[in-house]
Design an enzyme around this catalytic site. Structure first.
Site, short mmCIF file in Angstrom:
data_model
loop_
_atom_site.label_atom_id
_atom_site.label_comp_id
_atom_site.label_asym_id
_atom_site.label_seq_id
_atom_site.Cartn_x
_atom_site.Cartn_y
_atom_site.Cartn_z
N SER A 51 0.78 -1.37 -0.05
CA SER A 51 0.00 -0.04 -0.01
C SER A 51 0.95 1.17 0.08
O SER A 51 1.97 1.56 0.80
CB SER A 51 -0.96 0.08 1.18
OG SER A 51 -1.97 0.96 1.32
N GLU A 52 0.81 2.18 -0.93
CA GLU A 52 1.82 3.04 -1.11
C GLU A 52 1.87 4.19 -0.12
O GLU A 52 2.80 5.04 -0.25
CB GLU A 52 1.69 3.68 -2.55
CG GLU A 52 0.31 4.76 -2.70
CD GLU A 52 -0.62 3.85 -3.44
OE1 GLU A 52 -0.80 2.58 -3.35
OE2 GLU A 52 -1.39 4.30 -4.14
#
Lengths: 230, 217, 230, 217
Positions: free
Chosen positions: B45-46
């Site tokens: 998840s960035e």
């Protein structure tokens, strides 16, 4: 070496109209709630705010937008805020959209003494317009410049009186790079402890980057998408 | 024709054991529901989490633990947390094995547009430009045509680009296509869809693979 | 996802003559002792080694130099090794001296997808010879390119089977950046644990960067300057 | 004339409360012994430690905890550990308030040479080039002349440079000098040293400050 201040109002002393600020957080996660409240109360105008997002209506940077304190936002995504949209369309507000990774790297570069770097991100898009591009090892890259700020306002989980910071969960996000890129970096923390209470090996931001620190109060930590499973 | 879940299900078949994967918002998120048995995949998840778990139970909701869609999530054994700079080091540095994301338009040369419609309010590109520039293996998940019935697989993108020459795989409600040498290659047909259906819905250059077959799940 | 290998010999499988390696460590602190031993045993030649230092006579990279395995060193300081000096003067060995901060940043850039960056370090010195320089905001900078390696050999304190790493003390040094910049990154650790045993918030290198990991043995941890106080 | 310890002692008077300081090898290291009472200074070691303490006792020697001179050290309450990349972010980013380092030559324009003598074995610049490029406030600690009696305060450096136009303060065995507008300004004389002594030992342009005085400790 007196970094500890009483509260957010004292922490943002010297933050003036027209200054450039960095504000940590991703969405509403890890935002400097206390500093934003103090800013709204103090009422500085014409601010340039570097923040991945622009808050929501009625919370986060949304509160500053309602008071017309922001002249320009440098962000990667601003889609959660109707007041933002209204001001942008009416021309009251300027926005510089920057890819999220480039924004993170520009902040990191600002604190790290790297004035500019090449990245493939945005090549061939409008993000690259007006910027130098060049081929390196057979691939095209865009030259991006570092960002710094007069004040960086960050939120950490734990901090000590020497300014060492530890974040929690994904509330880390942009806070560490912004802490490094502020001429004056203000850290608000949930727990303020004495030197030696944090393990030197667990510190995310060494105190050298932090000029002022205080224990924040009344964290609301609003959740944007409360998703649960059974 | 596939529904959104079936598109996700077909994409999930591309997952390989050990892959690090970034799933965009929308259909791509659904891919996580169809990870094949025996395949170990780590979701990135960035906003700063590697090893994303499912949504939390009501008691375990933590405002300090969200995904890039701002949804509350959980961690798994072996998860790690990091800054946004570190997150995009992973992405830009080519360490993520697969990115799945949605698009408004994809062109026969691999260009993608998915962030801005002129005249409409701009929300921003978020991490999409970094993801398409940084990952070699990108699958676009989308409907073959837009709501007005116009093709989204084009000769050239008409909308502002997210990235140039970067897309190699597209899964739509009509089928599975690769992009090679300036053309869409139709590899698999969704059940009940004909080659003619795909031709009619594709504006860009379309080549039907010799071994085109019906999609299996 | 099988990253765990039995030992150093298995871990360096595929490491061939003529390859470029990164080796973590500062002086003899935090060096991949097991991998170096395996390399000396396996005998690959014509290696280019990127390492802040070149070991000492009889330990660390010094052992590889004795076996004439190294064609070229990219380092910031190589002054602790007589065999190194002999090979350099005789022309057997090539050396590319790089300022320590630039070396660290070049490795970091290599892993981070930044092909080149500007730094003020080395401007006006022989380090800048043949490189592009330019003025940015009134100051002169040198353009430096990223480094990557076929194999990065790093040493951590604790690691889990998914490749997550935690370092100890100043043995961290160059290891984290090199771990990110290897096409194949091999991590040797003192303690190898199961996923979930390391706190996600304490991890210095996320497992995504590590392809192979093993529990090292017989760490000597030689001290170069044993300084004590009473 | 000052001995090495007295040079360090004079430099220590430049320390201010709250300073983050990087001390080079040699005379600079000795500065740590003279930190004034009531002044809180944090020492940075470029191999990845902020808040360096004294040498360890025999029982506390830890091979995993050394300084940039490869000596075993200790930490203090409030110390932090980090990578070499992070360490030089601090240095290059201008976060270190003061750097003290030795030199072979300093020129009247602020150039410094301290890493290489042609014809002699090259050891490498280590972190010196980053330190002189990254810190605004640098004090050079050295003898005024070399072993052959030749001046080390020159019109122009003859040795390969470490950095250009970066040095503003020099403390030698003969006195305390600043570098301004292309000249060495003699600010303080070491006890027993005359202006004539300094003139004789300085090859570069020397200006004697109007208020030059004897050094105090």
């Amino acid at each position: 070496m007196k970094k500890v201040v009483k509260n957010a109002t004292e922490a943002i002393k010297g933050l003036e109209n027209g200054m450039t600020l960095m504000l940590g957080g991703f969405g509403l996660c890890g935002i400097p709630e206390n500093c934003i409240s103090a800013l709204v109360k103090a009422g500085q105008k014409n601010l340039t705010c570097i923040s991945n997002n622009a808050g929501v209506d009625g919370f986060g940077i949304g509160l500053m937008l309602e008071q017309r304190q922001v002249k320009k936002m440098i962000s990667s995504y601003v889609g959660e805020n109707a007041e933002f949209e209204r001001q942008l369309l009416s021309g009251e507000l300027e926005v510089e959209l920057t890819p999220q990774g480039t924004l993170a790297e520009k902040c990191r570069a600002g604190g790290a003494g790297i004035p500019a770097f090449f990245t493939a991100t945005g090549y061939g898009t409008e993000v690259a317009e007006g910027k130098e591009t060049r081929e390196i090892n057979g691939r095209m890259y865009v030259l991006e410049e570092a960002l710094t700020a007069d004040f960086a306002l960050v939120k950490a989980w734990k901090g000590d009186t020497m300014g060492n910071l530890i974040f929690k969960g994904t509330a880390r996000n942009f806070n560490p790079m912004m802490a490094r890129a502020g001429k004056i970096t203000v850290a608000e923390v949930e727990e303020l402890v004495e030197p030696g209470e944090l393990d030197p090996n667990h510190i995310h931001v060494p105190g050298i980057y932090v000029q002022r620190i205080f224990k924040g109060t009344d964290y609301e930590k609003r959740i944007e998408q409360r998703t649960v499973s059974k | 024709m596939l529904d959104k879940n079936q598109i996700a299900q077909r994409i999930a078949k591309e997952l390989q054991d050990g892959y690090y994967v970034n799933l965009g918002i929308g259909i791509p998120t659904l891919v996580a529901n169809y990870i094949p048995e025996g395949i170990d995949v780590t979701l990135q998840s960035e906003n700063g989490l590697l090893g994303m778990g499912s949504f939390p139970t009501e008691e375990n909701v933590d405002a300090d633990l969200i995904n890039a869609g701002k949804q509350t999530v959980t961690m798994l054994p072996g998860s790690s947390l990091f800054s946004s700079a570190e997150s995009f080091e992973m992405i830009r540095g080519g360490h993520v094995d697969l990115t799945v994301l949605g698009a408004m338009e994809v062109a026969e040369n691999g260009d993608i547009a998915n962030w801005k419609i002129p005249g409409k309010m701009v929300k921003g590109m978020g991490g999409a430009m970094d993801l398409v520039a940084g990952t070699d293996n990108i699958i676009v998940a989308m409907m073959h045509t837009n709501r007005a019935g116009a093709s989204k697989l084009l000769k050239a993108c008409s909308l502002p680009l997210t990235g140039k020459n970067c897309i190699t795989k597209v899964v739509t409600n009509l089928g599975y296509l690769t992009i090679e040498n300036g053309a869409f290659i139709l590899r698999e047909l969704a059940p009940g869809v004909t080659i003619e259906d795909v031709k009619a819905a594709t504006e860009g250059k379309l080549i039907v693979a010799d071994d085109v077959k019906e999609m299996e799940f």
